[in-house]
Enzyme design. Structure first.
Site, PDB file in Angstrom:
ATOM      1  CE1 TYR A   1      -3.241  -2.745  -0.036  1.00  0.00           C
ATOM      2  CE2 TYR A   1      -3.917  -2.146   2.167  1.00  0.00           C
ATOM      3  CZ  TYR A   1      -4.075  -2.916   1.034  1.00  0.00           C
ATOM      4  OH  TYR A   1      -5.071  -3.851   0.981  1.00  0.00           O
TER       5      TYR A   1
ATOM      6  CE  LYS B   1       1.054 -17.593  -3.134  1.00  0.00           C
ATOM      7  NZ  LYS B   1       0.161 -18.755  -3.048  1.00  0.00           N
TER       8      LYS B   1
ATOM      9  CG  ASP C   1      -2.302 -20.143  -1.099  1.00  0.00           C
ATOM     10  OD1 ASP C   1      -1.496 -19.945  -0.166  1.00  0.00           O
ATOM     11  OD2 ASP C   1      -2.004 -20.809  -2.105  1.00  0.00           O
TER      12      ASP C   1
ATOM     13  CG  ASP D   1      -7.387  -4.438   3.652  1.00  0.00           C
ATOM     14  OD1 ASP D   1      -8.400  -4.403   4.369  1.00  0.00           O
ATOM     15  OD2 ASP D   1      -7.220  -3.692   2.672  1.00  0.00           O
TER      16      ASP D   1
ATOM     17  CG  ASP E   1     -12.733  -6.894   6.114  1.00  0.00           C
ATOM     18  OD1 ASP E   1     -12.480  -6.374   7.221  1.00  0.00           O
ATOM     19  OD2 ASP E   1     -13.111  -6.238   5.120  1.00  0.00           O
TER      20      ASP E   1
END
Ligand code: NAD
Length: 359
Positions: free
Chosen positions: A140, A190, A222, A246, A250
């Site tokens: 980001y 990852k 994943d 992020d 959620d």
């Protein structure tokens, strides 16, 4: 005297903050801690009064406080303003100036609300996860970024960068929290594809060696996304990058049910910031029907992480659980056979339980 800067903000913000202050003031009396509260406008309310989403006075109030309690900002009234002066700018300013690099999002299932989850009772029962998301680095913020034209074609670029110190400090937050919980950290990356998260895995492993009493395991993002809906009880603390956090925070939060129940904390520098995950809910603002529990649970996190008042934090969480067990619900979590209450009644009910537990 612990000093708390209070920013009710917009929409339902002032309503949920009012109930949370009732709870915090009562906690202060019951555990003999003299909290000092100072309130300021933020977001749209500040734009209306001062022309800016956050005044310098409000910013210094936050910087000088030991903790910040925030309702929510924004609403349709300010939606057409340019981005630089929108209410949400106040949040970016706060996060930056307070150096809040770790975002904590618990996903805890309250037994009386098990059936509000979209997952089966046997999968969700007993889930209590803390997602620690790196908040100020990663893709980001990485440079270069932007959209440019190369060989006559548009190319969009973002860059995933992590420096060692950014990984170390957020890993320490995660391990410290795990020590206060079930002593297990799952680091998510990852690393089979992204070199910067190969570094992430290496550094988290090194920091983990300083915490011999905390178990550490690593998952690829994943796989973590799958495990969260398959067998969420395996997780205690999850620590991960800005982008993965992020998404996973959620996902983890939603398996537990309603947005009106989700608290959060952001830590880093001297001052922690505590706020509900939800926004200003303009559709129900001013009707005394908002669910104040997300903000009340954020205040419990403040007691735990900013003031080390663990017993008081436990008491607030236990009070919320008891109120739900007795069948009281605000409209957003009400179901057949439960007793519907207003925002202010919910605050009073939590205070009543607190009196029982702490007196
Ligand atoms: P929202 O979270 O405000 O509302 C989404 C839905 O959930 C609405 O139907 C609302 O009524 C309901 N809801 C949310 N909180 C609730 C509560 N405590 N009790 C009962 N019901 C609740 O999200 P939105 O509608 O996308 O955004 C509204 C405004 O809030 C926008 O201006 C947005 O920018 C702002 N916002 C602010 C923050 C923040 O201050 N941190 C976060 C998200 C959105």
């Amino acid at each position: 005297m612990p000093k708390i800067a209070v920013f009710p903000g917009d929409g339902i913000g002032p309503e949920v903050i009012r109930e949370t202050l009732k709870v915090l003031k009562r906690v202060g009396e019951l555990v003999s801690v003299d909290f000092e509260f100072e309130e300021e406008l933020l977001g749209g309310a500040s734009i209306d009064a001062h022309g800016v989403p956050m005044t310098e006075r409000a910013m210094s109030l936050a910087e000088e406080a030991d903790a910040v309690l925030l309702g929510a900002v924004g609403g349709p009234k300010w939606d057409d303003l340019p981005f630089e002066v929108r209410p949400e700018r106040a949040l970016l300013g706060l996060r930056k100036n307070l150096n809040l690099f770790a975002n904590l999002r618990p996903a805890k299932i309250f037994a009386p609300l098990v059936d509000a989850s979209t997952l089966k009772r046997e999968v969700i029962e007993g889930v209590d996860i803390m997602v620690v998301r790196e908040l100020t680095g990663g893709i980001y913020f990485g440079e270069p970024r932007g959209v440019r034209v190369e060989d006559g074609e548009e190319v969009g670029v973002n860059t995933l960068v992590y420096k060692r110190h950014e990984i170390e400090r957020v890993a320490r937050v995660a391990f410290d929290i795990a020590r206060k919980r079930r002593k297990k950290v799952t680091s998510v990356d990852k690393s089979n594809v992204l070199e910067s998260t190969e570094l992430w895995r290496k550094v988290v492993t090194e920091v983990g060696k300083e915490y011999g009493d905390v178990e550490l395991n690593h998952l690829l993002v994943d796989n973590c996304a799958m495990q969260l809906v398959r067998y969420p009880r395996q997780f205690d603390v999850i620590v991960t990058t800005n982008l993965f956090g992020d998404i996973l925070s959620d996902e983890a939060a939603m398996i537990t049910g309603s947005i009106g129940m989700l608290p959060s904390a952001s830590l880093g520098g001297e001052t922690g910031l505590y706020e509900p995950v939800h926004g200003s809910a303009p559709d129900i603002a001013g009707k005394n029907m908002a669910n104040p529990l997300a903000t009340i649970l954020s205040a419990a996190m403040m007691l735990r992480y900013s003031f080390s008042l663990d017993a008081a934090a436990d008491a607030v969480e236990e009070s919320v659980e008891r109120v739900l067990e007795k069948g009281y619900r605000t409209a957003d979590i009400a179901s057949e056979g439960t007793r519907k209450v207003s925002c202010s009644e919910m605050g009073d009910l939590v205070v009543n339980e607190l009196n029982e537990i702490l007196e």
